[in-house]
Structures are given as structure tokens and as C-alpha cells.
Design an enzyme around this catalytic site. Sequence first.
Site, PDB file in Angstrom:
ATOM      1  N   GLU A 110      -0.950 -19.227 -20.077  1.00  0.00           N
ATOM      2  CA  GLU A 110      -1.507 -19.707 -18.809  1.00  0.00           C
ATOM      3  C   GLU A 110      -0.411 -20.029 -17.799  1.00  0.00           C
ATOM      4  OE1 GLU A 110      -3.522 -20.354 -15.792  1.00  0.00           O
ATOM      5  OE2 GLU A 110      -4.629 -19.864 -17.616  1.00  0.00           O
TER       6      GLU A 110
ATOM      7  N   ASP B   1       0.091 -18.128 -14.190  1.00  0.00           N
ATOM      8  CA  ASP B   1       0.087 -18.838 -12.906  1.00  0.00           C
ATOM      9  C   ASP B   1       1.363 -18.548 -12.127  1.00  0.00           C
ATOM     10  OD1 ASP B   1      -2.329 -19.948 -13.567  1.00  0.00           O
ATOM     11  OD2 ASP B   1      -1.546 -21.930 -14.037  1.00  0.00           O
TER      12      ASP B   1
ATOM     13  N   SER C 228      -8.433 -17.944 -14.136  1.00  0.00           N
ATOM     14  CA  SER C 228      -7.096 -18.507 -14.047  1.00  0.00           C
ATOM     15  C   SER C 228      -6.119 -17.473 -13.507  1.00  0.00           C
ATOM     16  CB  SER C 228      -6.613 -18.991 -15.404  1.00  0.00           C
ATOM     17  OG  SER C 228      -6.564 -17.923 -16.301  1.00  0.00           O
TER      18      SER C 228
END
Length: 589
Positions: A278, A282, A492
Site C-alpha cells: 500500500e 501510494d 487505494s
Amino acid sequence: MLWSVLLLAAGASAHVKSSLPSVPSGWKKVRAASADESVTLKIALPAHQSDVLEAAILRVSTPSHPQYGMHLSSEEVRSLVAPSDETTDAVTEWLRRNGIKAKVDNDWVSFTTSVAKANNLLNTTFDWYQQDGDKTGPKLRTLQYSVPDELDVHVDMIQPTTRFGKLAAKASTIFEVYEEPETQPLANVKVAADEGHPTCTGCIYPDEIRSLYNIKYKPSASNKNTIAFASYLEQYSNYEDFTSFAKAFVPEAAERNYTVKLVKGGLHDQSPENIGVEANLDLQYILATSNPIPIREYSIGGRGPLVPTANQPGPEISNEPYLEFFSYLLSLPNSQLPATLSTSYGEEEQSVPREYALKVCSMIGQLGARGVSVIFSSGDSGPGDACIRNDGTNSTYFEPTFPGACPWVTSVGGTYQTAPEQAVYFSSGGFSVYHKRPLYQELAVGKYLKKIGTTYAEFFDARGRGFPDVSAQAYKYAVFIGGRLAGVSGTSASAPAFAGIVALLNAARKSRGLPSLGFVNPLLYAAPYAFTDIVDGSGTGCQGRPEFAGDEGGSAKWNATEGWDPVTGLGTPRFERLLAVAAPGVKNA
């Protein structure tokens, strides 16, 4: 309990402030808390003028208002959320009478005490609970707590108490990695001749995203316009993967770096086994859409004792990442805040105590009033996952997400394919059960509700805040993880990509001497023509619920349709039009 006895002797009674019908799904009690173990709690005090903050946020965020862009200072926001002297005095005196020393910080009162005293104070029983699959260890929680009746109006909430939660990154699946042995160095990985960079089957790459949304604007780097992202759950971005990604897909950024700020015990472990999918996602796609704007990662702590025992409980850390993180940000002067903040974490709204959700949402609104654009992923479960009410009835109900359904965030859904774009099946959306629909989206959401009539009416609150607000590509982003390329999907992915676009808009405004956008939703809803309306595809969920057995796939679904819809929002960005709206006169070149 002593406190209960004292209340009865004084002829007073207690008000149950928050309660749960049972231990939340996915959690189990692992042991009773010992009387002498330590617990740290925070009391949220109600604002003396509760409606003033909302009005102030909208004044400085609505393009047609004379005060648009006149963001508030830290001191001004603190004054708007300050409690009355009567409230502060009542709460601190209550604690003092019970032998507890408290620290007051405007609308928060914090204290550390023993479990025995906390149990007596709140007429409750704290125990240690463990969430399935959670590596961060047990959490000290309770199923209900009370305050004296006369204090009810002076206390918004006390946490961490009934706040269990299921905080998770909104990345649905790692689809593919290279088939070469893991020991093979990146330099030896074959590069596809027609691409000019490493590839993974079916993946989408930075240049495709920039082309799809017509992003050509290249601002100058400035520390006055920083974009940041938040990492929770021991997710650590990796410097080597960042450099590999930049060299492969953003070669002009090959020599760039990013900064990391450790918050509340956060770490930044660079060992190969602790690379965070994650966090890498990002970071890499913020770079992809916002280069060369400076990037900052906030690594937020929250690990409790791994193996607590009666004799060696270890330090108690609240593990309340949102409260801890937003409290930290709000303590900073405006000059140290990022202009754009992206977060790709969330959970079911119903799993969060109402008073907690409202408080955290208010804190996000405070950041918006101070000039920060806060972006959240909408979630990866369509209308919902299990779609079961947690009020004990087990009835079917759609599941909005938190904080993605907060009216002060820009909530980002997901699409896939490019000719044309369609709603991706996992893109979450719907209507909040805690937040009423804000005025800025009344027209857009009202049209949608009129269109669908009574469809699914018994499964959601049509008065609630609709989400997402916008959407972007969310399927199989090419991400470097441990030196190898993987395809990663989820909202995400769409959230940081859209956050990078907002950062570019802020850069363009800065180049014209204009303030940052801050809370950006009123501007977005005032310019629906700045988005490509997504009219194909759907977000599906609630599979297995009997009410949807006769539907296609046995699932409920929100369809993408003309205008705003609860799967893609207003649609995907047309950057040249957003640029013209946000920073008139700045060329997309």
C-alpha cells in the site's frame, strides 16, 4: 464499583454514552485486563458553537463566496471548536474528584490511569481483545461505558473504549508479479521492446494515466506546495522501489527522493520483508501524477504490546490512528501542513461508533478550513461486503465506508478500461448513515435519487451524504515491490492518482499567487463539466444476501449512470478543464 456507589449515594445516575451489543465480528476477547495495568484515554469536549465551524469551512471553500480561499489559521480554528469554560471545568473537576490528573488541550482532555480506576470512573470493564489476522497485538477495549448524567452534555466521547474497528488498506488484490526467480536482479528483467519499460500483463502505467486524463502541466517544485500520504498498519514505503519506479516510468524524477515524518511511534523499516504494498502504491502513483511536487510520507504508529501478560503488560498505545494522526496535523502551523493529503485506508462506517466518526470527520473539516485538500479512497466492496446490520437484527443493509463517507473528504471511486472507461466492479459507494447530505452535492445527488426511485430504498438512507465524489483508474497499477513489478488494484490506487492531480492544481494556483484549494468538493460539484461522465459498469457487493438472490450474480449493484452516481461520483478528471476552473490562465503544458 466504588464510583457507582458514590453516584447512588448522591442520588445521581449514569448515562450510557456508548455501547455495543456484542464483541464485534472478527474480534475475540483474549484475557481480562489486570487492575494495575495502564490505560490512556482521551475525552472529546463539544464545541461551544457547534455550527460555526461548518459555516466557516464552506465560506472559505465555496468559489462563489467572497471569502473563498481565505483559509483559517490554527488559532482561528481552535477558537471555533473550543468548548465552553463550564464544560472544561465540569470534566476536569470530575476527574480530579476521582484522583485523576488530566491534561487539557482545547477540545480534548487526556489522562493516563490504571484499569481499576478507569473501570470505576466509566462504570465499565476493560479487557484485552484481538482482531483476527492483526499482527499488531491485542487492544484494550470495552463494550460500553457511562458518564454521570450531569456530564452527558459536556462529553462527546471517550476513546479508545468501544472503538474496535477494522482499519484496512483499500487495495483489493496483487494480481501479478514477474515469473523470474526472486533472486534475479531488476537489471536483468527483460524490457518489452514496444513499451520501453518493464511490463506486467494487463497493467496500466503512469504515461497512460497522464494521457487518459490529459495531464501535461509541469509545475516547478516548491516546498510551499507539498503532497503527503498517510501510512498505517506498519506499511513502509521503500526507497529502492521508489527509485526503480522513477527510472522506469518517470525518468525525469530518477534522482528525486521523498521525505518521511514519523508520527506517534511510527517507523520506516527498509528491510525487504517489511516492504508495504500500500505504501509503495501510494508513493509511486503520487509521483506519477504530481511530479515534481515534493512528497512527504507520514508513518503513523500504533502497535500495542504483542504478548501482554499480567506481569509484563508493556506500554499501552491507543492504536487510534485517525485521532492520533489528525491531532498531530492540527497541532502544526499552517506553514507546515501539506496542501494535499491522500489516505487509502478505511473500514465499514457502522463498525465505528457514531460519536467517533463525527469527531474524526470534524477534524478533517478543520484541516480543510486551514487549506488542506484531504483525499480518501471510497473502498473496495461496491454497495457493501456482508451487508448485515450490526445492531443485533442481522437485517440486510448497504455498508458505507469510513472515513470515505465523511462530507469533508474528497472520496475517490474506481474505474477500469480506457475506451471507454467503466466503473470497476469493486468501487465502493453509497450513502452515509451518520452524515446528512451536504448542500454542495444536493443538486447532483438529488437528481440521481429521483432517477432510481424506490430501487434499494430499504437498504440505504437517502438523506445521507452520497459518495464517492469522483473516480479514477483503479485496476492493475504497475507497482514496484521488492524490486519486481506487480499489478495492484483498488481504490487505494485511484485515490493517490487523483490526489496528485489536486496537487498539480494547487501548484498552478500558487504560480498565480492564489491560496491552495483546501476543501475542494464545492469547486468540483460546481464544475461537473470538468469530468468525463462514466455511464457504463457497476459496483457490486452484498453477495449471498437472500434479497439479491434473483439478481445477476446474486449481488446488489450500483450502476454507473448519467450524472453523479454512487460508484464513480461525478466521473473521472479532465485535467485541462479542472485547471481552467482552479487556476484560470495557467496553460496545460
